[in-house]
Design a protein around this motif. Structure first.
Motif, PDB file in Angstrom:
ATOM      1  N   ASN A  29       0.821  -1.228   0.000  1.00 18.97           N
ATOM      2  CA  ASN A  29       0.000   0.000   0.000  1.00 18.97           C
ATOM      3  C   ASN A  29       0.849   1.270   0.000  1.00 18.97           C
ATOM      4  O   ASN A  29       0.548   2.233   0.698  1.00 18.97           O
ATOM      5  CB  ASN A  29      -0.958   0.018   1.188  1.00 18.97           C
ATOM      6  CG  ASN A  29      -2.088  -0.967   1.032  1.00 18.97           C
ATOM      7  OD1 ASN A  29      -2.425  -1.370  -0.085  1.00 18.97           O
ATOM      8  ND2 ASN A  29      -2.670  -1.378   2.130  1.00 18.97           N
ATOM      9  N   GLY A  30       1.939   1.262  -0.748  1.00 24.97           N
ATOM     10  CA  GLY A  30       2.777   2.444  -0.879  1.00 24.97           C
ATOM     11  C   GLY A  30       3.737   2.701   0.268  1.00 24.97           C
ATOM     12  O   GLY A  30       4.448   3.692   0.256  1.00 24.97           O
ATOM     13  N   THR A  58       8.330   5.602   4.289  1.00 25.34           N
ATOM     14  CA  THR A  58       7.725   6.064   3.038  1.00 25.34           C
ATOM     15  C   THR A  58       8.600   5.773   1.823  1.00 25.34           C
ATOM     16  O   THR A  58       8.101   5.739   0.710  1.00 25.34           O
ATOM     17  CB  THR A  58       7.426   7.571   3.097  1.00 25.34           C
ATOM     18  OG1 THR A  58       8.633   8.268   3.432  1.00 25.34           O
ATOM     19  CG2 THR A  58       6.361   7.870   4.137  1.00 25.34           C
ATOM     20  N   THR A  59       9.893   5.556   2.055  1.00 21.12           N
ATOM     21  CA  THR A  59      10.790   5.255   0.943  1.00 21.12           C
ATOM     22  C   THR A  59      11.682   4.068   1.284  1.00 21.12           C
ATOM     23  O   THR A  59      11.983   3.816   2.462  1.00 21.12           O
ATOM     24  CB  THR A  59      11.696   6.461   0.599  1.00 21.12           C
ATOM     25  OG1 THR A  59      12.521   6.757   1.725  1.00 21.12           O
ATOM     26  CG2 THR A  59      10.876   7.685   0.209  1.00 21.12           C
ATOM     27  N   PHE A  75      19.742  -7.853   2.573  1.00 17.28           N
ATOM     28  CA  PHE A  75      18.314  -8.004   2.799  1.00 17.28           C
ATOM     29  C   PHE A  75      17.621  -8.141   1.456  1.00 17.28           C
ATOM     30  O   PHE A  75      18.178  -7.823   0.410  1.00 17.28           O
ATOM     31  CB  PHE A  75      17.737  -6.838   3.597  1.00 17.28           C
ATOM     32  CG  PHE A  75      17.997  -5.483   2.983  1.00 17.28           C
ATOM     33  CD1 PHE A  75      17.098  -4.930   2.076  1.00 17.28           C
ATOM     34  CD2 PHE A  75      19.132  -4.773   3.313  1.00 17.28           C
ATOM     35  CE1 PHE A  75      17.347  -3.690   1.511  1.00 17.28           C
ATOM     36  CE2 PHE A  75      19.392  -3.524   2.752  1.00 17.28           C
ATOM     37  CZ  PHE A  75      18.484  -2.993   1.853  1.00 17.28           C
ATOM     38  N   SER A  76      16.398  -8.626   1.492  1.00 13.06           N
ATOM     39  CA  SER A  76      15.584  -8.782   0.284  1.00 13.06           C
ATOM     40  C   SER A  76      14.540  -7.675   0.247  1.00 13.06           C
ATOM     41  O   SER A  76      14.137  -7.142   1.276  1.00 13.06           O
ATOM     42  CB  SER A  76      14.844 -10.116   0.288  1.00 13.06           C
ATOM     43  OG  SER A  76      15.741 -11.189   0.381  1.00 13.06           O
ATOM     44  N   VAL A  77      14.077  -7.383  -0.970  1.00 15.76           N
ATOM     45  CA  VAL A  77      12.996  -6.416  -1.153  1.00 15.76           C
ATOM     46  C   VAL A  77      11.886  -7.109  -1.906  1.00 15.76           C
ATOM     47  O   VAL A  77      12.133  -7.749  -2.933  1.00 15.76           O
ATOM     48  CB  VAL A  77      13.478  -5.165  -1.937  1.00 15.76           C
ATOM     49  CG1 VAL A  77      12.331  -4.207  -2.171  1.00 15.76           C
ATOM     50  CG2 VAL A  77      14.618  -4.484  -1.218  1.00 15.76           C
ATOM     51  N   ARG A  78      10.674  -6.990  -1.382  1.00 14.38           N
ATOM     52  CA  ARG A  78       9.499  -7.575  -2.032  1.00 14.38           C
ATOM     53  C   ARG A  78       8.486  -6.470  -2.284  1.00 14.38           C
ATOM     54  O   ARG A  78       8.265  -5.622  -1.432  1.00 14.38           O
ATOM     55  CB  ARG A  78       8.842  -8.636  -1.156  1.00 14.38           C
ATOM     56  CG  ARG A  78       9.705  -9.827  -0.906  1.00 14.38           C
ATOM     57  CD  ARG A  78       8.964 -10.830  -0.070  1.00 14.38           C
ATOM     58  NE  ARG A  78       9.865 -11.904   0.332  1.00 14.38           N
ATOM     59  CZ  ARG A  78       9.574 -12.810   1.244  1.00 14.38           C
ATOM     60  NH1 ARG A  78       8.398 -12.801   1.840  1.00 14.38           N
ATOM     61  NH2 ARG A  78      10.444 -13.751   1.550  1.00 14.38           N
ATOM     62  N   CYS A  79       7.871  -6.509  -3.446  1.00  6.61           N
ATOM     63  CA  CYS A  79       6.823  -5.554  -3.774  1.00  6.61           C
ATOM     64  C   CYS A  79       5.514  -6.299  -3.946  1.00  6.61           C
ATOM     65  O   CYS A  79       5.450  -7.271  -4.699  1.00  6.61           O
ATOM     66  CB  CYS A  79       7.154  -4.802  -5.049  1.00  6.61           C
ATOM     67  SG  CYS A  79       8.630  -3.793  -4.888  1.00  6.61           S
TER      68      CYS A  79
END
Length: 80
Positions: A29-30, A58-59, A75-79
């Motif tokens: 959700n942003g 927020t970023t 670390f991993s990033v998931r969208c």
């Protein structure tokens, strides 16, 4: 897998004790949320704000800066 909300002090303790296998920043959700996984115990630890809500950024760069501040560089990033 079980989910737990932990405060900043508890999160740092988990990091220092080596009780974390993976760190993930997830966009939802942003906003960006952080959780850490302990595969041996089958638990995901979500970082909690003082007021009890999930800690958000927020970023992505601010979330990553927090991890760098506690000496986490992978670390991993998931969208979602």
């Amino acid at each position: 897998m079980k989910n737990e909300l932990v405060g900043m002090a508890g999160f740092r303790q988990l990091v220092e004790s080596g009780g974390i296998d993976e760190f993930v920043i997830q966009r939802f959700n942003g906003l960006y949320h952080l959780f850490a996984i302990n595969r041996n115990c089958g638990v995901s630890y979500y970082l909690r704000e003082r007021r009890g809500d999930y800690k958000t950024w927020t970023t992505l760069d601010r979330a990553a800066a927090f991890l760098y501040s506690i000496n986490i560089t992978r670390f991993s990033v998931r969208c979602a």
